[in-house]
Enzyme design. Sequence first.
Site, PDB file in Angstrom:
ATOM      1  N   CYS A   9       0.865  -1.189   0.000  1.00 55.89           N
ATOM      2  CA  CYS A   9       0.000   0.000   0.000  1.00 55.89           C
ATOM      3  C   CYS A   9       0.896   1.232   0.000  1.00 55.89           C
ATOM      4  O   CYS A   9       2.075   1.133  -0.363  1.00 55.89           O
ATOM      5  CB  CYS A   9      -0.972  -0.012   1.188  1.00 55.89           C
ATOM      6  SG  CYS A   9      -0.189   0.038   2.815  1.00 55.89           S
ATOM      7  N   ASN A  12       2.310   1.515   4.352  1.00 54.84           N
ATOM      8  CA  ASN A  12       2.616   0.238   5.019  1.00 54.84           C
ATOM      9  C   ASN A  12       2.328   0.308   6.529  1.00 54.84           C
ATOM     10  O   ASN A  12       2.999  -0.332   7.328  1.00 54.84           O
ATOM     11  CB  ASN A  12       4.066  -0.215   4.769  1.00 54.84           C
ATOM     12  CG  ASN A  12       4.356  -1.669   5.158  1.00 54.84           C
ATOM     13  OD1 ASN A  12       5.445  -2.004   5.573  1.00 54.84           O
ATOM     14  ND2 ASN A  12       3.386  -2.536   5.039  1.00 54.84           N
ATOM     15  N   CYS A  14      -1.360   0.751   7.391  1.00 49.35           N
ATOM     16  CA  CYS A  14      -2.796   0.443   7.524  1.00 49.35           C
ATOM     17  C   CYS A  14      -3.191  -0.779   6.681  1.00 49.35           C
ATOM     18  O   CYS A  14      -3.384  -1.873   7.204  1.00 49.35           O
ATOM     19  CB  CYS A  14      -3.657   1.646   7.139  1.00 49.35           C
ATOM     20  SG  CYS A  14      -3.470   3.055   8.238  1.00 49.35           S
ATOM     21  N   ARG A  15      -3.320  -0.585   5.368  1.00 47.76           N
ATOM     22  CA  ARG A  15      -3.946  -1.628   4.547  1.00 47.76           C
ATOM     23  C   ARG A  15      -3.069  -2.851   4.312  1.00 47.76           C
ATOM     24  O   ARG A  15      -3.514  -3.989   4.503  1.00 47.76           O
ATOM     25  CB  ARG A  15      -4.386  -1.028   3.197  1.00 47.76           C
ATOM     26  CG  ARG A  15      -5.501  -0.007   3.331  1.00 47.76           C
ATOM     27  CD  ARG A  15      -5.657   0.835   2.083  1.00 47.76           C
ATOM     28  NE  ARG A  15      -4.486   1.669   1.847  1.00 47.76           N
ATOM     29  CZ  ARG A  15      -4.301   2.424   0.790  1.00 47.76           C
ATOM     30  NH1 ARG A  15      -5.214   2.419  -0.173  1.00 47.76           N
ATOM     31  NH2 ARG A  15      -3.218   3.158   0.658  1.00 47.76           N
ATOM     32  N   SER A  16      -1.816  -2.647   3.879  1.00 47.10           N
ATOM     33  CA  SER A  16      -0.998  -3.836   3.551  1.00 47.10           C
ATOM     34  C   SER A  16      -0.589  -4.640   4.787  1.00 47.10           C
ATOM     35  O   SER A  16      -0.554  -5.878   4.708  1.00 47.10           O
ATOM     36  CB  SER A  16       0.200  -3.488   2.666  1.00 47.10           C
ATOM     37  OG  SER A  16       1.087  -2.587   3.273  1.00 47.10           O
ATOM     38  N   ASP A 128      -8.250   4.182   1.357  1.00 45.53           N
ATOM     39  CA  ASP A 128      -7.244   4.526   2.358  1.00 45.53           C
ATOM     40  C   ASP A 128      -7.962   5.020   3.630  1.00 45.53           C
ATOM     41  O   ASP A 128      -8.673   6.020   3.576  1.00 45.53           O
ATOM     42  CB  ASP A 128      -6.355   5.630   1.769  1.00 45.53           C
ATOM     43  CG  ASP A 128      -5.208   6.015   2.679  1.00 45.53           C
ATOM     44  OD1 ASP A 128      -5.227   5.622   3.858  1.00 45.53           O
ATOM     45  OD2 ASP A 128      -4.301   6.713   2.195  1.00 45.53           O
TER      46      ASP A 128
HETATM   47  P1  4NP Z   1      -1.739   2.869   4.147  1.00 48.92           P
HETATM   48  O1  4NP Z   1      -2.368   4.215   4.740  1.00 48.92           O
HETATM   49  O2  4NP Z   1      -1.228   3.203   2.767  1.00 48.92           O
HETATM   50  O3  4NP Z   1      -2.911   1.941   4.094  1.00 48.92           O
HETATM   51  O4  4NP Z   1      -0.654   2.453   5.110  1.00 48.92           O
HETATM   52  C1  4NP Z   1      -1.663   5.418   4.814  1.00 48.92           C
HETATM   53  C2  4NP Z   1      -0.871   5.679   5.901  1.00 48.92           C
HETATM   54  C3  4NP Z   1      -0.194   6.888   5.992  1.00 48.92           C
HETATM   55  C4  4NP Z   1      -0.311   7.825   4.985  1.00 48.92           C
HETATM   56  C5  4NP Z   1      -1.102   7.555   3.886  1.00 48.92           C
HETATM   57  C6  4NP Z   1      -1.768   6.346   3.797  1.00 48.92           C
HETATM   58  N1  4NP Z   1       0.367   9.060   5.088  1.00 48.92           N
HETATM   59  O5  4NP Z   1       0.138   9.927   4.232  1.00 48.92           O
HETATM   60  O6  4NP Z   1       1.154   9.258   6.006  1.00 48.92           O
END
Ligand code: 4NP
Length: 156
Positions: A9, A12, A14-16, A128
């Site tokens: 994702c 790294n 939340c989703r992955s 997201d």
């Molecule tokens: P992820 O979510 O891609 O599912 O881990 C996010 C976590 C942090 C951010 C964006 C998406 N960020 O902009 O910091």
Amino acid sequence: MKTKILFVCLGNICRSPAAEAIFLHQINTLGLSEKYFVDSAGTGGWHVGKKADSRMRSAAKRRGILIESLARQITSEDLHAFDLILTMDSENFAVLEELSNQECSKSNATIKPMLSFSSQTNSLDVPDPYYGGAKGFENVLDLLEDACKGLIDALN
Ligand code: 4NP
């Protein structure tokens, strides 16, 4: 030989990591753990070394799923080390395709959207949840539990 699967994702956190933990939980339950090596990574590097988002860890824990990974950023070596790379949204997919084009002659990995294994939606984007509320995290877990089942069915 183990099939090596990498979930990707943006951050790294939340989703992955959730996809990785759900997949591990499901293959454990099915007695298939020995068949797979599993990891996750982000296309961005902002959260490298951090635990997954506490909101995601809590929501997963309520479903009996432990998220224990630490964030890391994807590298071009991952395209050689992994057999299958599963992206959480179209933006991650585009980044991986670009990386794969740069590495083309040597890359082994098949890159696919995680939600291509979903039975619940035609969308290829796991939303997201980072800037949203609690419902977003539950929605991610619902989508990923279903897509992981589809993935395991496809692989076995
Ligand atoms: P992820 O979510 O891609 O599912 O881990 C996010 C976590 C942090 C951010 C964006 C998406 N960020 O902009 O910091």
